[in-house]
Design an enzyme around this catalytic site. Structure first.
Site, short mmCIF file in Angstrom:
data_model
loop_
_atom_site.label_atom_id
_atom_site.label_comp_id
_atom_site.label_asym_id
_atom_site.label_seq_id
_atom_site.Cartn_x
_atom_site.Cartn_y
_atom_site.Cartn_z
N PRO A 1 0.79 -1.25 0.00
CG PRO A 1 0.05 -0.93 2.19
CD PRO A 1 0.81 -1.89 1.32
CB CYS A 2 3.17 2.91 -2.33
SG CYS A 2 2.42 2.57 -3.92
CG HIS A 3 -2.99 3.18 -1.53
ND1 HIS A 3 -2.59 1.89 -1.83
CD2 HIS A 3 -3.97 3.06 -0.60
CE1 HIS A 3 -3.34 1.03 -1.13
NE2 HIS A 3 -4.16 1.71 -0.37
#
Lengths: 181, 259
Positions: free
Chosen positions: B162-164
């Protein structure tokens, strides 16, 4: 330069991931033909061969360059193949193969097996032989390995392998004679 | 008779099925398969091999995905008829739960620093937003903020890892490989109230505290969200919070270093 059967071991030692596709190309026809005579169906042969190559790759990744370079590729592949065939025969029922576990079940429309009736017939006949006799006959006469290579693969003395082959061929002859009578 | 048999046996040669080499090479991870699958926001392109999912990107057409795969993974990639059912289920599960779970990802081509970044951010709970500085601090590399940003931008498996959930220090979502709008959508899907977050950013509020226990958090922290509106107090900086006698939350660790 594309590796040949003579240079593939060295190529695998130099760059495994580059050479490995060539290993598959060089041996898939021979492996598939031989394996097909040791398993019940075309799709079994396909699954078994995929597992053989996967196991081969996994072994190679664990080895150093020297060990790869000095490998007798052909008998080694057939050692993996005969073990895989034997283990598949032992496990009852249809279980997902290693390859299927890793990348999913094959779409049945992906490969339409071309029926090779002659092969299917011989596979049925060979299935009537004992495991050692069938393995020895296939490795000797379908694959064309030498007696000493087979002895090493099946881990039985050369004399025993010769006897296995003799018994196997005799049984096949009896079967064919019964049919033609 | 025997020589007839051996002759026939010697001629039992047949070609291996054409898909053999491809399947073998994919299972060993020498090459990848790729295919589209549908997800909440249209089409998701996925590549995979025996080691796990190697690359992911949303989009309508295969070409941008193939380019992306070439840049991030670099292996040969072959089109598959579809993503295998089991893998599709695992990917859908990961997206809906916001956690990898049993889904395997192939990060063999990822360097040690980027791997460290990608491992660190997997601990950020769904619907929560941290900052690049927080990740850097958490890794014990407080000055590597920009490097963290670029490592996240090069994430081969966004959405799944989850780089978001990492944004800029002012509390806004920052940039995203697939555009800030997609990043906001993903966070909103996970339950983050984007309107409220925008309000905090506009006002310069980066942290939220509770008057009851004098603890301050990132506003998206599960603890912050449970503070009753009448008990909330907002801060523009760490200093402002600690000057007011507040200590950092041990769950979201807004000061960055692990407790």
């Amino acid at each position: 330069m594309t590796p040949t059967r003579n240079t593939i071991a060295q190529a695998l030692a130099t760059d495994l991931d580059r050479a490995f596709p060539h290993l598959v190309t060089l041996y898939q026809r021979e492996l598939f033909s031989g394996i097909r005579t040791m398993v019940p169906s075309h799709s079994d042969a396909e699954d078994t061969m995929q597992d053989v190559f996967l196991k081969a790759y996994q072994s190679l990744t664990g080895w150093g360059n020297e060990r790869r370079a000095s490998l007798s590729v052909r008998p080694w592949l057939w050692m993996i193949a005969t073990n895989t065939c034997r283990n598949r025969a032992r496990t009852k029922g249809r279980r997902p193969t290693e390859v299927e576990l890793l990348i999913g079940v094959q779409d049945p429309t992906e490969s339409q097996p071309e029926p090779n009736l002659e092969l299917d017939e011989w596979a049925d006949r060979l299935a009537a032989l004992t495991m050692p006799a069938r393995t020895a006959v296939v490795l000797r006469h379908v694959v064309g390995l030498r007696i000493d290579e087979i002895a090493e693969i099946v881990k039985r003395p050369e004399g025993t392998v010769k006897a296995d082959i003799h018994r196997g061929l005799k049984k096949l002859r009896t079967m064919l004679e019964e049919v033609s009578l | 008779m025997t020589s007839l048999i051996t002759n026939q046996l010697e001629n039992l040669q047949t070609d291996a099925p054409p898909a053999t080499i491809e399947r073998v090479l994919v299972s060993t991870g020498v090459i990848d398969y790729f295919a589209p699958m549908s997800w909440k926001h249209g089409t998701l392109w996925v590549s995979w091999n025996g080691h796990g999912v190697s690359c992911v990107a949303p989009g309508d057409d295969p070409e941008p995905f193939i380019d992306r795969h070439a840049a991030k993974v670099g292996r040969h990639v072959a089109r598959s008829r579809g993503v295998p059912l089991r893998l599709r289920d695992l990917i859908s599960q990961t997206i809906s739960s916001g956690r990898l779970g049993t889904l395997r990802v192939d990060l063999r081509g990822v360097g040690p620093f980027q791997l460290d970044v990608l491992t660190t951010i997997q601990d950020i709970p769904p619907g929560e937003l941290r900052t690049y500085a927080w990740v850097a601090e958490h890794m014990g590399r407080p000055r590597a903020v920009r490097a963290v940003g670029s490592a996240l931008n090069r994430n081969p498996v966004p959405i799944l890892i989850p780089c978001h959930r990492v944004g800029t220090s002012d509390g806004s979502v920052g940039n995203y490989a697939f555009g800030a709008t997609m990043k906001r959508t993903l966070l909103a899907d996970e339950g983050l109230d984007m309107q409220t977050l925008d309000g905090y950013v506009a006002a310069g509020f980066r942290f939220m505290g509770s008057v009851n226990n004098t603890v301050y958090c990132f506003p998206s922290c599960v603890r912050a969200r449970s503070i009753h509106p009448t008990n909330r107090v907002m801060f523009k900086s760490h200093d402002a919070a600690s000057d007011a006698g507040y200590r950092p939350c041990t769950v979201c660790t807004p000061h960055g270093s692990p407790s």
